[in-house]
Design a protein around this motif. Structure first.
Motif, PDB file in Angstrom:
ATOM      1  N   THR A 284      -7.996   1.755   8.299  1.00  0.00           N
ATOM      2  CA  THR A 284      -8.992   0.983   7.109  1.00  0.00           C
ATOM      3  C   THR A 284     -10.468   1.006   7.497  1.00  0.00           C
ATOM      4  OG1 THR A 284      -7.645  -0.776   6.626  1.00  0.00           O
ATOM      5  CG2 THR A 284      -9.682  -1.365   5.757  1.00  0.00           C
TER       6      THR A 284
ATOM      7  N   ASP B  26      -3.721   0.382  -0.600  1.00  0.00           N
ATOM      8  CA  ASP B  26      -2.824  -0.807   0.677  1.00  0.00           C
ATOM      9  C   ASP B  26      -3.015  -1.972  -0.238  1.00  0.00           C
ATOM     10  OD1 ASP B  26      -1.911  -2.524   2.237  1.00  0.00           O
ATOM     11  OD2 ASP B  26      -2.864  -2.010   4.142  1.00  0.00           O
TER      12      ASP B  26
ATOM     13  N   ASN C  37      -7.537  -4.800   2.328  1.00  0.00           N
ATOM     14  CA  ASN C  37      -8.421  -5.144   3.446  1.00  0.00           C
ATOM     15  C   ASN C  37      -9.510  -4.271   3.392  1.00  0.00           C
ATOM     16  OD1 ASN C  37      -6.688  -6.775   4.757  1.00  0.00           O
ATOM     17  ND2 ASN C  37      -5.904  -4.832   6.171  1.00  0.00           N
TER      18      ASN C  37
ATOM     19  N   ASP D 159      -7.199   4.977   1.724  1.00  0.00           N
ATOM     20  CA  ASP D 159      -6.600   4.933   2.899  1.00  0.00           C
ATOM     21  C   ASP D 159      -5.406   3.807   2.132  1.00  0.00           C
ATOM     22  OD1 ASP D 159      -6.436   2.453   5.353  1.00  0.00           O
ATOM     23  OD2 ASP D 159      -7.189   0.242   3.899  1.00  0.00           O
TER      24      ASP D 159
END
Ligand SMILES: Nc1ncnc2c1ncn2[C@@H]1O[C@H](COP(=O)(O)OP(=O)(O)OP(=O)(O)O)[C@@H](O)[C@H]1O
Ligand SMILES: [Mg+2]
Length: 258
Positions: free
Chosen positions: A17, A40, A44, A131
């Motif tokens: 991240t 994700d 994050n 990510d």
């Protein structure tokens, strides 16, 4: 057409991240239009730009229903206040992505959903970075199918090497669905050169993977952690000059390779 880069490593906490957020901001600073996709359920990356409070729509709905366009949120604190900087945007995620992942399992073409959604926006951007969560589940597979390149951030620890091997095997499997996927580079993303183990593992990686390991190393640096917690990139964080230099050097390597 954007160059689409997945940032993946099934090992947790290796800097996926942090790399996506700061490399993305560095590419924008270098004059590229950049889209960052948070894939994700931990969200994050969304938090790394302070977007978690006002998320209305997330990537989850667009994966489950092809007719819903990806929600693209422009980031004000990316690198936009710098001269020459172009736009940095994020497709946010939230915890609901975890249940969406479960629902995806019953959907037709579940591995292709992100690829098809990104086709609709890829003309607007120079780089799209994705990510991924610390697993090799259907979300990470969506990222590896949508991308033409993968960046693998890793710590320079002996335990990390096994993870790299597993990822290499998964990438070979993915080639069946996405034959153009290539490793853009392995990144030493939390390098502590004071530790002998890390120096040894870094040397091993450079011998084993050759030029596929980025020349740029990102050193461990408390300012990188602090900037992430404060919801901004290192480019907007006081005292993070060394990290700024590292991510800009990495962006230049990425532009040359991609
Ligand atoms: N170079 C660095 N120096 C110091 N701290 C770092 C550095 N890179 C990442 N971190 C910190 O390490 C932690 C893990 O990093 P990050 O969240 O980017 O890893 P991740 O691979 O995305 O984790 P996960 O697998 O949980 O998604 C974070 O607290 C982050 O701020
Ligand atoms: Mg992460």
């Amino acid at each position: 057409m954007a160059t689409i880069i997945a940032v993946a490593n099934q090992k947790g906490g290796v800097g996926k991240t942090t790399t996506t957020a700061n490399l993305g901001a560095a590419l924008a600073l270098r004059g590229c239009n950049v889209l960052l996709v948070d894939l994700d359920p931990q969200g994050n990356l969304t938090s790394a730009f302070g977007l978690e409070k006002d998320v209305q729509q997330t990537v989850a709905e667009s994966l489950l229903d092809r007719r819903i366009p990806l929600p693209v949120v422009e980031v004000a604190n990316g690198a936009a206040s710098h001269e020459n900087a172009r736009h940095l945007s994020v497709v946010p995620a939230a915890v609901g992505l975890a249940s969406a992942e479960a629902q995806l399992m019953n959907k037709l073409g579940r591995e292709l959903r992100l690829r098809d959604q990104l086709l609709n926006v890829s003309d607007t951007f120079d780089y799209i970075m994705i990510d991924t969560p610390p697993s090799l589940g259907v979300l990470t597979i969506n990222a590896l199918v949508a991308a033409s390149r993968v960046i693998i951030p890793t710590e320079a620890r002996f335990f990390s090497l096994q993870g790299l091997q597993m990822l290499e095997e998964s990438i070979e499997e993915i080639l069946y669905l996405n034959p153009r996927l290539e490793v853009l580079g392995i990144l030493l993303s939390k390098m502590d050169r004071r530790l002998k183990e890390e120096r040894q593992v870094a040397q091993y990686l450079r011998e084993r993977w050759g030029v596929r390991v980025f020349g740029t190393e990102v050193a461990t640096n408390s300012k990188i952690l602090e900037a992430g917690s404060a919801g901004t990139s290192v480019f907007h964080y006081h005292g993070a000059e060394k990290a700024v230099d590292a991510y800009l050097a990495l962006a230049d390597e990425v532009i040359t390779r991609a």
